[in-house]
Scaffold this motif. Structure first.
Motif, PDB file in Angstrom:
ATOM      1  N   ILE A 254     -21.874 -21.479 -12.003  1.00 33.69           N
ATOM      2  CA  ILE A 254     -21.353 -20.242 -11.191  1.00 33.69           C
ATOM      3  C   ILE A 254     -21.986 -20.268  -9.739  1.00 33.69           C
ATOM      4  CG2 ILE A 254     -21.718 -17.946 -10.689  1.00 33.69           C
ATOM      5  CD1 ILE A 254     -21.682 -17.499 -13.893  1.00 33.69           C
ATOM      6  N   TRP A 255     -23.112 -20.788  -9.530  1.00 33.73           N
ATOM      7  CA  TRP A 255     -23.845 -20.878  -8.190  1.00 33.73           C
ATOM      8  C   TRP A 255     -23.164 -22.099  -7.420  1.00 33.73           C
ATOM      9  CZ3 TRP A 255     -26.806 -18.160  -5.105  1.00 33.73           C
ATOM     10  CH2 TRP A 255     -27.600 -18.943  -4.185  1.00 33.73           C
TER      11      TRP A 255
ATOM     12  N   PRO B  18     -18.391 -20.850  -3.285  1.00 36.27           N
ATOM     13  CA  PRO B  18     -17.587 -21.022  -2.428  1.00 36.27           C
ATOM     14  C   PRO B  18     -16.227 -21.065  -2.793  1.00 36.27           C
ATOM     15  CG  PRO B  18     -19.296 -22.739  -2.132  1.00 36.27           C
ATOM     16  CD  PRO B  18     -19.437 -22.145  -3.300  1.00 36.27           C
ATOM     17  N   ASN B  19     -15.814 -21.044  -3.887  1.00 34.26           N
ATOM     18  CA  ASN B  19     -14.301 -20.986  -4.458  1.00 34.26           C
ATOM     19  C   ASN B  19     -13.951 -19.705  -4.814  1.00 34.26           C
ATOM     20  OD1 ASN B  19     -14.188 -23.647  -4.181  1.00 34.26           O
ATOM     21  ND2 ASN B  19     -14.900 -24.185  -6.036  1.00 34.26           N
ATOM     22  N   TRP B  20     -15.047 -18.634  -4.589  1.00 38.37           N
ATOM     23  CA  TRP B  20     -14.500 -17.203  -4.786  1.00 38.37           C
ATOM     24  C   TRP B  20     -13.324 -16.649  -4.005  1.00 38.37           C
ATOM     25  CZ3 TRP B  20     -14.872 -13.448  -8.208  1.00 38.37           C
ATOM     26  CH2 TRP B  20     -14.833 -12.132  -7.815  1.00 38.37           C
ATOM     27  N   ASN B  21     -12.417 -16.164  -4.634  1.00 43.29           N
ATOM     28  CA  ASN B  21     -11.232 -15.619  -3.868  1.00 43.29           C
ATOM     29  C   ASN B  21     -11.448 -13.958  -4.155  1.00 43.29           C
ATOM     30  OD1 ASN B  21      -8.605 -14.553  -3.099  1.00 43.29           O
ATOM     31  ND2 ASN B  21      -7.758 -16.605  -3.882  1.00 43.29           N
ATOM     32  N   PRO B  22     -11.518 -13.609  -2.844  1.00 43.59           N
ATOM     33  CA  PRO B  22     -11.813 -12.125  -2.919  1.00 43.59           C
ATOM     34  C   PRO B  22     -10.339 -11.213  -3.218  1.00 43.59           C
ATOM     35  CG  PRO B  22     -12.022 -12.712  -0.862  1.00 43.59           C
ATOM     36  CD  PRO B  22     -11.865 -13.999  -1.501  1.00 43.59           C
ATOM     37  N   ARG B  23      -9.224 -11.868  -2.736  1.00 38.47           N
ATOM     38  CA  ARG B  23      -8.140 -11.173  -2.794  1.00 38.47           C
ATOM     39  C   ARG B  23      -7.717 -10.774  -4.436  1.00 38.47           C
ATOM     40  NH1 ARG B  23      -3.986 -14.366   0.613  1.00 38.47           N
ATOM     41  NH2 ARG B  23      -5.140 -16.037  -0.300  1.00 38.47           N
ATOM     42  N   ASP B  24      -7.693 -11.937  -5.107  1.00 42.12           N
ATOM     43  CA  ASP B  24      -7.542 -11.878  -6.720  1.00 42.12           C
ATOM     44  C   ASP B  24      -8.890 -11.614  -7.464  1.00 42.12           C
ATOM     45  OD1 ASP B  24      -8.327 -14.233  -6.698  1.00 42.12           O
ATOM     46  OD2 ASP B  24      -6.416 -15.362  -7.289  1.00 42.12           O
ATOM     47  N   GLU B  25      -9.890 -11.519  -6.983  1.00 37.26           N
ATOM     48  CA  GLU B  25     -11.152 -11.473  -7.323  1.00 37.26           C
ATOM     49  C   GLU B  25     -11.488 -12.382  -8.605  1.00 37.26           C
ATOM     50  OE1 GLU B  25     -11.583  -7.377  -8.509  1.00 37.26           O
ATOM     51  OE2 GLU B  25     -12.072  -6.534  -6.462  1.00 37.26           O
ATOM     52  N   ARG B  26     -11.367 -13.533  -8.118  1.00 36.19           N
ATOM     53  CA  ARG B  26     -11.624 -14.633  -9.345  1.00 36.19           C
ATOM     54  C   ARG B  26     -12.355 -15.576  -8.526  1.00 36.19           C
ATOM     55  NH1 ARG B  26      -5.838 -15.781 -12.423  1.00 36.19           N
ATOM     56  NH2 ARG B  26      -5.527 -13.449 -13.330  1.00 36.19           N
TER      57      ARG B  26
END
Length: 446
Positions: A253-254, A258-266
Motif C-alpha cells: 500500500i505504501w 502515488p497511484n491513488w485516484n481521488p476521483r474514484d477513490e481507488r
C-alpha cells in the motif's frame, strides 16, 4: 500504648520467641490464646504443627483472609518487620501508626504463617510434615509478592534442605503411600540425586518418578520462555517467494500510494511486495558446559532441562558437558534431561581445563557457535589456564556466555578473580536468574 497495640506486640513477641528460641513461653501462650479467642479465631492459629491448608480446610471462611494477606501492599510496617526479622534480615524502625482490632487480627494470621515457615523445630521429619511446610512456604511467597519473596528465597531453600536432611528418605521412598505424599522440589531432588546409588527396587522407582515429575514441571515453565525463539536469521540474498502468505500488505500500500485516484477513490496497484522469509540453513552450535560440583546442583538440573529444550528446536545443534575433576560428554542424552541427571555424580572438586579440552574440538565454526559455561569458577590452582583457554575461544569468534549459576532466586557466588577478568574481556558474568540465560541464547539464535 493502646490495648490494640499491646495485643499486637504480644503476638509478635510470641512469634519471635517461637522462631529464635523454639520454646513455648507459658505467659505468652496464655496471652495469645486469650487474644485469638477475643478475635473469634480458632486456637489452631496458634499451633505451628497445623498447616495453613489444614486451617482453611477446617475453617473455610478463613481462606479469604489468608489469601488477602499481602505484605507488599498492607502498609503494615510491623508485619513486614516481623517477616524480615524471622528470615534473619535487618529492618529499620517503623513510624508509629494507629492500631485497631483489624490490625491485631492480621497480626495473628501473619504470626501463624511465619511461625509455620520459620519455626521448623528439630528431630525427624515425616513426608506429611515436609509437604505441609512446602505448602506453607508457598503461602508465604504469595503473600510477600515476587520482589520480597526473592529476598528470602535463599533462607527458604536452606530451611527446606534441612527438613529434607532430617527425613528418613530411603524408608519413605520404600513405602509407596508415603512417597506419594512427597512434593518434588530442588532440595528433595538434590538429595535423591546424591543418594540414587543407594536405592533399589520400589525406592529407586519412586525416586525416579519424583525426579521425572520435577523435570516435567520445570520444563513446562522454561519451554514457555523459549517457545518464541526463532531459528536462523533471514537470508536477504534469497528472493522472496511470491505467494499469498508472504504478501507484505502494508509495504504494498505504501509503495503504491502515488497511484491513488481521488476521483474514484481507488488505489491502483502496479507492483506487489513480498516478505523475505528464507532462513540461513547453517545450524547454530550450542555447547553447554556445567560445573556439577556440590555447590552447583540447581544449575545442573536447570541447565540440563534448558539444553534439552533448545535441542528440540530445528537448526540448533546442542552439546552438553558436565564436569568436576573429570569431564563427561552427555550429548547423546541431551534430549532427555532425566537420563542426563541419572548419569551425573554430584559433588567433588573443579577442573575446568579438563572440560575445556573436551569442548574445544566441538568448535568447528566459531562464528556460529555459542559456549555457555556455568560455574562458580572456584578452580583451586587452575584458574589461569582455564581463563586463557576461554579468552582464546572468545577471540576466535565464539559467543562466550559465562554464568555464575542458574537458579530461580538469582543468588550466585562467583570467584571475584574470574568475574573481574570476564568483565575486562567484554563478556561479563550474567545474572544467576535462568531468564537471563534464556534471553542471551535467544539473542544468539535470532
Amino acid at each position: 500504648m493502646t490495648n490494640h497495640e499491646t495485643r499486637r506486640q504480644i503476638l509478635y513477641w510470641r512469634l519471635l520467641a517461637g522462631v529464635f528460641t523454639g520454646d513455648q513461653q507459658p505467659t505468652l501462650e496464655q496471652a495469645g490464646a486469650g487474644i485469638v479467642d477475643d478475635l473469634g479465631l480458632p486456637l489452631a492459629v496458634l499451633d505451628p504443627g497445623i498447616s495453613i491448608d489444614n486451617v482453611v480446610q477446617r475453617y473455610p471462611e478463613m481462606r479469604a483472609e489468608f489469601e488477602s494477606l499481602d505484605f507488599s501492599e498492607t502498609g503494615d510496617s510491623a508485619t513486614e518487620e516481623a517477616a524480615t526479622e524471622a528470615a534473619g534480615n535487618e529492618t529499620e524502625a517503623a513510624a508509629p501508626q494507629s492500631i485497631d482490632a483489624a490490625d491485631v487480627r492480621t497480626a495473628a494470621l501473619v504470626s501463624k504463617l511465619l511461625l509455620n515457615v520459620f519455626a521448623t523445630g528439630s528431630g525427624q521429619v515425616s513426608a506429611t510434615q515436609l509437604a505441609g511446610w512446602q505448602s506453607d512456604a508457598n503461602w508465604l511467597r504469595r503473600c510477600l509478592g515476587e520482589e520480597q519473596a526473592g529476598a528470602v528465597q535463599g533462607v527458604l531453600t536452606g530451611l527446606e534442605g534441612e527438613l529434607v536432611s532430617r527425613m528418613r528418605l530411603r524408608e519413605v521412598l520404600a513405602d509407596p503411600h508415603l512417597a506419594a505424599q512427597l512434593t518434588p522440589s530442588m532440595s528433595l531432588i538434590e538429595q535423591l540425586l546424591r543418594d540414587k546409588h543407594n536405592l533399589s527396587g520400589v525406592a529407586l522407582a519412586n525416586a525416579k518418578r519424583l525426579i521425572r515429575r520435577y523435570i516435567d514441571e520445570v520444563a513446562e515453565v522454561l519451554r514457555t520462555q523459549v517457545q518464541q525463539t526463532s531459528v536462523g536469521t533471514v537470508d536477504r540474498s534469497v528472493p522472496p517467494k511470491r505467494i499469498l502468505r508472504n504478501l507484505d500488505v502494508d509495504r504494498t500500500i505504501w509503495k503504491n500510494l502515488p497511484n491513488w485516484n481521488p476521483r474514484d477513490e481507488r488505489l491502483y496497484v502496479d507492483r506487489l511486495y513480498y516478505r523475505q522469509t528464507a532462513k540461513r540453513t547453517v545450524p547454530a552450535r550450542m555447547i553447554v558446559v556445567v560445573d556439577q560440583s556440590g555447590s552447583m546442583v540447581d544449575s545442573m538440573v536447570n541447565c540440563t532441562i534448558l539444553a534439552s529444550i533448545f535441542a528440540g528446536l530445528p537448526k540448533v545443534d546442542v552439546h552438553l558437558i558436565a564436569y568436576d575433576t573429570r569431564a563427561l560428554d552427555l550429548t547423546p542424552w541431551v534430549h532427555d534431561p532425566f537420563e542426563v541427571l541419572l548419569r551425573t555424580n554430584l559433588g567433588g572438586g573443579n577442573d575446568g581445563p579438563v572440560a575445556m579440552a573436551m569442548a574445544q574440538p566441538k568448535i568447528t565454526d566459531p562464528k556460529n557457535t555459542v559456549l555457555v559455561w556455568i560455574s562458580d569458577f572456584y578452580e583451586f590452582d587452575r584458574s589461569q589456564p582455564l581463563f586463557e583457554a576461554m579468552e582464546a575461544v572468545h577471540r576466535s569468534g565464539v559467543k562466550l556466555i559465562p554464568v555464575g549459576s542458574v537458579n530461580s532466586s538469582g543468588h550466585q557466588s562467583v570467584n571475584p578473580w574470574f568475574r573481574e577478568r570476564f568483565k575486562n574481556l567484554g563478556t561479563p558474568v550474567i545474572s544467576g536468574r535462568i531468564q537471563k540465560l534464556v534471553h542471551e541464547l535467544k539473542n544468539f539464535l535470532d
